[in-house]
Design a protein around this motif. Structure first.
Motif, PDB file in Angstrom:
ATOM      1  N   ILE A  52     -53.330 -54.426  -2.075  1.00 61.04           N
ATOM      2  CA  ILE A  52     -53.434 -53.226  -1.235  1.00 61.04           C
ATOM      3  C   ILE A  52     -53.420 -53.618   0.243  1.00 61.04           C
ATOM      4  CG2 ILE A  52     -54.909 -51.273  -0.592  1.00 61.04           C
ATOM      5  CD1 ILE A  52     -55.893 -51.317  -3.584  1.00 61.04           C
ATOM      6  N   SER A  53     -54.141 -54.668   0.589  1.00 64.03           N
ATOM      7  CA  SER A  53     -54.149 -55.136   1.977  1.00 64.03           C
ATOM      8  C   SER A  53     -52.748 -55.532   2.425  1.00 64.03           C
ATOM      9  CB  SER A  53     -55.099 -56.325   2.141  1.00 64.03           C
ATOM     10  OG  SER A  53     -56.424 -55.932   1.901  1.00 64.03           O
ATOM     11  N   ARG A  54     -52.016 -56.190   1.560  1.00 64.17           N
ATOM     12  CA  ARG A  54     -50.646 -56.585   1.903  1.00 64.17           C
ATOM     13  C   ARG A  54     -49.767 -55.356   2.115  1.00 64.17           C
ATOM     14  NH1 ARG A  54     -46.278 -59.852  -1.755  1.00 64.17           N
ATOM     15  NH2 ARG A  54     -44.566 -59.721  -0.252  1.00 64.17           N
ATOM     16  N   LEU A  55     -49.900 -54.350   1.256  1.00 63.17           N
ATOM     17  CA  LEU A  55     -49.118 -53.121   1.425  1.00 63.17           C
ATOM     18  C   LEU A  55     -49.391 -52.494   2.787  1.00 63.17           C
ATOM     19  CD1 LEU A  55     -49.549 -51.533  -2.121  1.00 63.17           C
ATOM     20  CD2 LEU A  55     -47.411 -52.392  -1.128  1.00 63.17           C
ATOM     21  N   TYR A  56     -50.643 -52.482   3.185  1.00 62.27           N
ATOM     22  CA  TYR A  56     -51.001 -51.920   4.482  1.00 62.27           C
ATOM     23  C   TYR A  56     -50.462 -52.779   5.623  1.00 62.27           C
ATOM     24  CZ  TYR A  56     -53.665 -50.467   8.516  1.00 62.27           C
ATOM     25  OH  TYR A  56     -54.020 -50.055   9.774  1.00 62.27           O
ATOM     26  N   GLU A  57     -50.664 -54.095   5.522  1.00 64.56           N
ATOM     27  CA  GLU A  57     -50.216 -55.005   6.585  1.00 64.56           C
ATOM     28  C   GLU A  57     -48.709 -54.954   6.788  1.00 64.56           C
ATOM     29  OE1 GLU A  57     -51.773 -58.813   5.456  1.00 64.56           O
ATOM     30  OE2 GLU A  57     -53.851 -58.172   5.793  1.00 64.56           O
ATOM     31  N   GLU A  58     -47.969 -54.719   5.709  1.00 68.90           N
ATOM     32  CA  GLU A  58     -46.509 -54.662   5.822  1.00 68.90           C
ATOM     33  C   GLU A  58     -46.005 -53.259   6.127  1.00 68.90           C
ATOM     34  OE1 GLU A  58     -44.069 -56.877   3.212  1.00 68.90           O
ATOM     35  OE2 GLU A  58     -45.516 -58.497   2.996  1.00 68.90           O
ATOM     36  N   GLY A  59     -46.928 -52.317   6.327  1.00 73.82           N
ATOM     37  CA  GLY A  59     -46.532 -50.975   6.717  1.00 73.82           C
ATOM     38  C   GLY A  59     -45.976 -50.124   5.587  1.00 73.82           C
ATOM     39  N   ALA A  60     -46.186 -50.547   4.349  1.00 73.04           N
ATOM     40  CA  ALA A  60     -45.674 -49.786   3.196  1.00 73.04           C
ATOM     41  C   ALA A  60     -46.570 -48.597   2.878  1.00 73.04           C
ATOM     42  CB  ALA A  60     -45.538 -50.693   1.977  1.00 73.04           C
ATOM     43  N   VAL A  61     -47.848 -48.691   3.245  1.00 69.91           N
ATOM     44  CA  VAL A  61     -48.778 -47.574   3.063  1.00 69.91           C
ATOM     45  C   VAL A  61     -49.560 -47.385   4.357  1.00 69.91           C
ATOM     46  CG1 VAL A  61     -49.019 -47.863   0.549  1.00 69.91           C
ATOM     47  CG2 VAL A  61     -50.641 -48.992   2.087  1.00 69.91           C
ATOM     48  N   SER A  62     -49.998 -46.166   4.577  1.00 75.76           N
ATOM     49  CA  SER A  62     -50.819 -45.867   5.750  1.00 75.76           C
ATOM     50  C   SER A  62     -52.251 -46.350   5.515  1.00 75.76           C
ATOM     51  CB  SER A  62     -50.816 -44.363   6.009  1.00 75.76           C
ATOM     52  OG  SER A  62     -51.510 -43.699   4.960  1.00 75.76           O
ATOM     53  N   ASN A  64     -56.923 -46.775   1.948  1.00 72.90           N
ATOM     54  CA  ASN A  64     -58.319 -46.445   1.663  1.00 72.90           C
ATOM     55  C   ASN A  64     -58.457 -45.685   0.353  1.00 72.90           C
ATOM     56  OD1 ASN A  64     -59.431 -47.735   3.876  1.00 72.90           O
ATOM     57  ND2 ASN A  64     -59.261 -45.941   5.190  1.00 72.90           N
ATOM     58  N   LEU A  65     -57.535 -44.774   0.081  1.00 74.39           N
ATOM     59  CA  LEU A  65     -57.559 -44.055  -1.203  1.00 74.39           C
ATOM     60  C   LEU A  65     -57.355 -45.026  -2.366  1.00 74.39           C
ATOM     61  CD1 LEU A  65     -55.504 -40.861  -0.306  1.00 74.39           C
ATOM     62  CD2 LEU A  65     -57.896 -40.938  -1.029  1.00 74.39           C
ATOM     63  N   VAL A  83     -60.094 -45.860  -5.559  1.00 74.89           N
ATOM     64  CA  VAL A  83     -59.894 -45.638  -6.999  1.00 74.89           C
ATOM     65  C   VAL A  83     -59.925 -46.917  -7.829  1.00 74.89           C
ATOM     66  CG1 VAL A  83     -58.644 -43.477  -6.665  1.00 74.89           C
ATOM     67  CG2 VAL A  83     -57.363 -45.611  -6.903  1.00 74.89           C
ATOM     68  N   ILE A  84     -59.938 -48.077  -7.187  1.00 73.58           N
ATOM     69  CA  ILE A  84     -60.066 -49.321  -7.965  1.00 73.58           C
ATOM     70  C   ILE A  84     -61.492 -49.865  -7.906  1.00 73.58           C
ATOM     71  CG2 ILE A  84     -57.621 -49.930  -7.739  1.00 73.58           C
ATOM     72  CD1 ILE A  84     -58.698 -52.186  -5.749  1.00 73.58           C
ATOM     73  N   ASP A  85     -62.386 -49.122  -7.309  1.00 79.19           N
ATOM     74  CA  ASP A  85     -63.781 -49.535  -7.209  1.00 79.19           C
ATOM     75  C   ASP A  85     -64.338 -49.773  -8.620  1.00 79.19           C
ATOM     76  OD1 ASP A  85     -66.665 -49.421  -7.138  1.00 79.19           O
ATOM     77  OD2 ASP A  85     -66.460 -48.689  -5.087  1.00 79.19           O
ATOM     78  N   PRO A  86     -64.886 -50.950  -8.878  1.00 80.72           N
ATOM     79  CA  PRO A  86     -65.362 -51.275 -10.236  1.00 80.72           C
ATOM     80  C   PRO A  86     -66.485 -50.370 -10.736  1.00 80.72           C
ATOM     81  CG  PRO A  86     -65.956 -53.032  -8.698  1.00 80.72           C
ATOM     82  CD  PRO A  86     -65.097 -52.061  -7.944  1.00 80.72           C
ATOM     83  N   THR A  87     -67.213 -49.741  -9.844  1.00 84.85           N
ATOM     84  CA  THR A  87     -68.297 -48.859 -10.286  1.00 84.85           C
ATOM     85  C   THR A  87     -67.769 -47.583 -10.924  1.00 84.85           C
ATOM     86  OG1 THR A  87     -68.464 -47.798  -8.112  1.00 84.85           O
ATOM     87  CG2 THR A  87     -69.862 -49.734  -8.507  1.00 84.85           C
ATOM     88  N   LEU A  88     -66.490 -47.292 -10.730  1.00 84.70           N
ATOM     89  CA  LEU A  88     -65.900 -46.093 -11.329  1.00 84.70           C
ATOM     90  C   LEU A  88     -65.571 -46.276 -12.808  1.00 84.70           C
ATOM     91  CD1 LEU A  88     -63.393 -45.029  -8.527  1.00 84.70           C
ATOM     92  CD2 LEU A  88     -65.657 -44.090  -9.000  1.00 84.70           C
ATOM     93  N   PHE A  89     -65.427 -47.515 -13.236  1.00 83.07           N
ATOM     94  CA  PHE A  89     -65.056 -47.788 -14.618  1.00 83.07           C
ATOM     95  C   PHE A  89     -66.323 -47.944 -15.445  1.00 83.07           C
ATOM     96  CE2 PHE A  89     -61.705 -50.020 -12.008  1.00 83.07           C
ATOM     97  CZ  PHE A  89     -60.841 -48.951 -12.019  1.00 83.07           C
TER      98      PHE A  89
END
Length: 155
Positions: free
Chosen positions: A102-112, A117-118, A122-128
């Motif tokens: 996710i950090s790479r996607l952000y750093e490369e400008g693929a996601v805002s 942050n979204l 949703v990958i937060d381990p406490t959700l599972f």
């Protein structure tokens, strides 16, 4: 205060940024001497901070004339990057690797920043609702791949 691993990482990234070909070659022993640390500290930084999930390929040659080559990988376009990430995830993905992707996607400008942050939320381990870490890795992979597929085809 930053630790030695952070300092070494920033040093290597600054060299990469200033290199023309997005590739650097270093000698582990010389770098260890420069930072007054053991060579295994250099190995640790490279193996944990310069991973394929973070957008790097690392090659090494052992021996007297040995080197460590770090290459920054750039995707041709966002769709290629999303597809590459989906392939990297596979059937399961750890929390750390998912966060790196996710950090790479952000750093490369693929996601805002908002999209990143979204994705983090949703990958937060406490959700599972399971104590089985392997099951969490499978669920996390499916959720992350679904988000990437959506982003890939909505571009």
């Amino acid at each position: 205060m930053r630790n030695i691993s952070d300092i070494i990482e920033q040093y290597l990234k600054s060299i990469l940024t200033n290199s023309d070909g997005e590739l650097i070659e270093i000698k582990r022993s010389e770098l260890a001497k420069q930072f007054q640390c053991v060579p295994s500290q250099i190995n640790y930084v490279i193996s944990t901070r310069f991973t394929i999930e973070r957008g790097y390929i690392v090659e090494s040659k052992r021996g007297g004339g040995g080197y460590i080559r770090i290459i920054k990988v750039k995707a041709h376009n966002k769709a290629d990057l999303f597809e590459h990430m989906i392939q990297l995830i596979g059937e399961k993905v750890s929390q750390a690797n998912a966060e790196d992707l996710i950090s790479r996607l952000y750093e490369e400008g693929a996601v805002s920043k908002r999209e990143a942050n979204l994705m983090f939320s949703v990958i937060d381990p406490t959700l599972f609702n399971t104590n089985n870490p392997l099951l969490r890795d499978y669920i996390r992979a499916n959720v992350l791949k679904s988000m990437l597929q959506t982003l890939k085809y909505r571009e």
